[in-house]
Design a protein around this motif. Structure first.
Motif: not given
Length: 346
Positions: A63-65, A263-265, A295-297, A316-317
């Motif tokens: 994801t690229l949010s 594949g990362k968020a 859910g982004a890291t 966690g970010l």
């Protein structure tokens, strides 16, 4: 019941009534809270957030949010004092003076229209930055941003039209359009050649008189770009320019083989210039909270926002500092491959 007891009861009731009334009293503040996130590689209500037509695209993952800030309050819909007090004690929320979001010289409608226009502009600029990064040629054009109601151009020239010529003479910038119009007298017919519709079209408009007596048609313009293929966006009710970086990355990812994210968020924010420069944004604290909740890291952070972000980053970010689109792509490459430097906010 004694007179003293009755007095205490009445006084207590009045105090409670005043406290409740005070808590409900409207105050000139706006509450900013984490808004929704949208994956630029995904869909909204069945429509791709970024839809490229006329150019080969590639499958991707992760994801690229883009991230947003929601607001509560404002002129005509003010929050109560209790709501403001709750916000002041919540670290994920900001309570700011009303004029920070709604300047006194602008109506709520005007602010919302400005945000919508800034979003549209950011999409064009983000597309230009992505294509410049890919060495794809683009053309600068004069684009209609809005048309004043009740003017000669109303219903004839449309927002999004690209004015490529006036009376057959090519246009270089908005000033050249104004000069061409003012060569006419009120009542003259002016022919605008516009692109951006199903086909290039000649649109005749009869000029009116401005207050100074000069010819006018009632159109507002800005510089934009003509792209060799179509890039459409579907982002729902989101405004402002701060999604530029994530739009550019989403376009770049779709037009290049392999997943940019590994594949990362990943989420992020930042305005974008055509040359790829990333600019600062507002509401960084709320945007980070929204990204982590989604859910982004990893969070791509404009360099100018790093100082504020470091002091409020959620657990966690991981913050990645970005200055340019090229730098953001290289940082994502390093994260994906495990090799190379990844700039960090400090």
């Amino acid at each position: 019941m004694s007179r003293r007891a009755l007095t205490l009861i009445v006084a207590g009731f009045l105090t409670l009534t005043l406290a409740v009334g005070g808590a409900m009293l409207p105050v000139p503040y706006v509450v900013l809270s984490p808004g929704p996130t949208e994956n630029t590689l995904g869909d909204i209500k069945g429509k791709p957030v970024i839809n490229v037509q006329g150019r080969e695209t590639f499958a991707t993952t992760g994801t690229l949010s883009l991230v947003t800030v929601a607001y509560q309050g404002g002129p005509g819909n003010r929050i109560g004092l209790l709501t403001a007090l709750r916000g002041w004690f919540d670290s994920t929320i900001a309570v700011v003076p009303e004029e920070t979001i709604f300047p006194r010289e602008q109506s709520v409608k005007e602010v919302e229209e400005q945000n919508t226009a800034e979003m549209a502009g950011s999409q064009d600029t983000a597309t230009a930055a992505a294509l410049n990064q890919l060495k794809v040629s683009i053309e600068d054009v004069v684009k209609v941003s809005s048309v004043d109601k009740g003017t000669p151009a109303d219903g004839k020239l449309l927002p999004g039209d690209m004015i490529v010529a006036v009376d057959g003479t090519p246009t270089a910038d908005p000033d050249s359009v104004v000069t061409a119009v003012q060569k006419h007298k009120p009542g003259d017919k002016i022919v605008f050649t516009v692109d951006g519709r199903s086909a290039k079209t000649d649109v005749p408009v009869v000029a009116a008189a401005a207050k100074d007596g000069k010819a006018v048609v009632g159109v507002r313009m800005g510089m934009s770009y003509k792209f060799p293929f179509k890039v459409d966006f579907s982002v729902g009710d989101v405004g402002g320019p701060s999604a530029g970086l994530m739009f550019s990355l989403g376009i770049y990812d779709k037009l290049t083989p392999g997943p940019l994210t590994g594949g990362k968020a990943i989420a992020g924010t930042g305005t974008m210039k055509p040359d790829g420069e990333v600019g600062p944004i507002g509401g960084i604290e709320q945007k980070m909270v929204g990204a982590r909740k989604a859910g982004a890291t990893i969070f791509l952070t404009p360099e100018q926002n790093c100082a504020a972000a470091v002091g409020a980053v959620p657990d966690g970010l991981r913050l990645v500092k970005v200055q340019t689109l090229d730098g953001a792509i290289k940082a994502l490459d390093a994260l994906r491959t495990g090799s190379g430097a990844v700039p960090a906010c400090s």
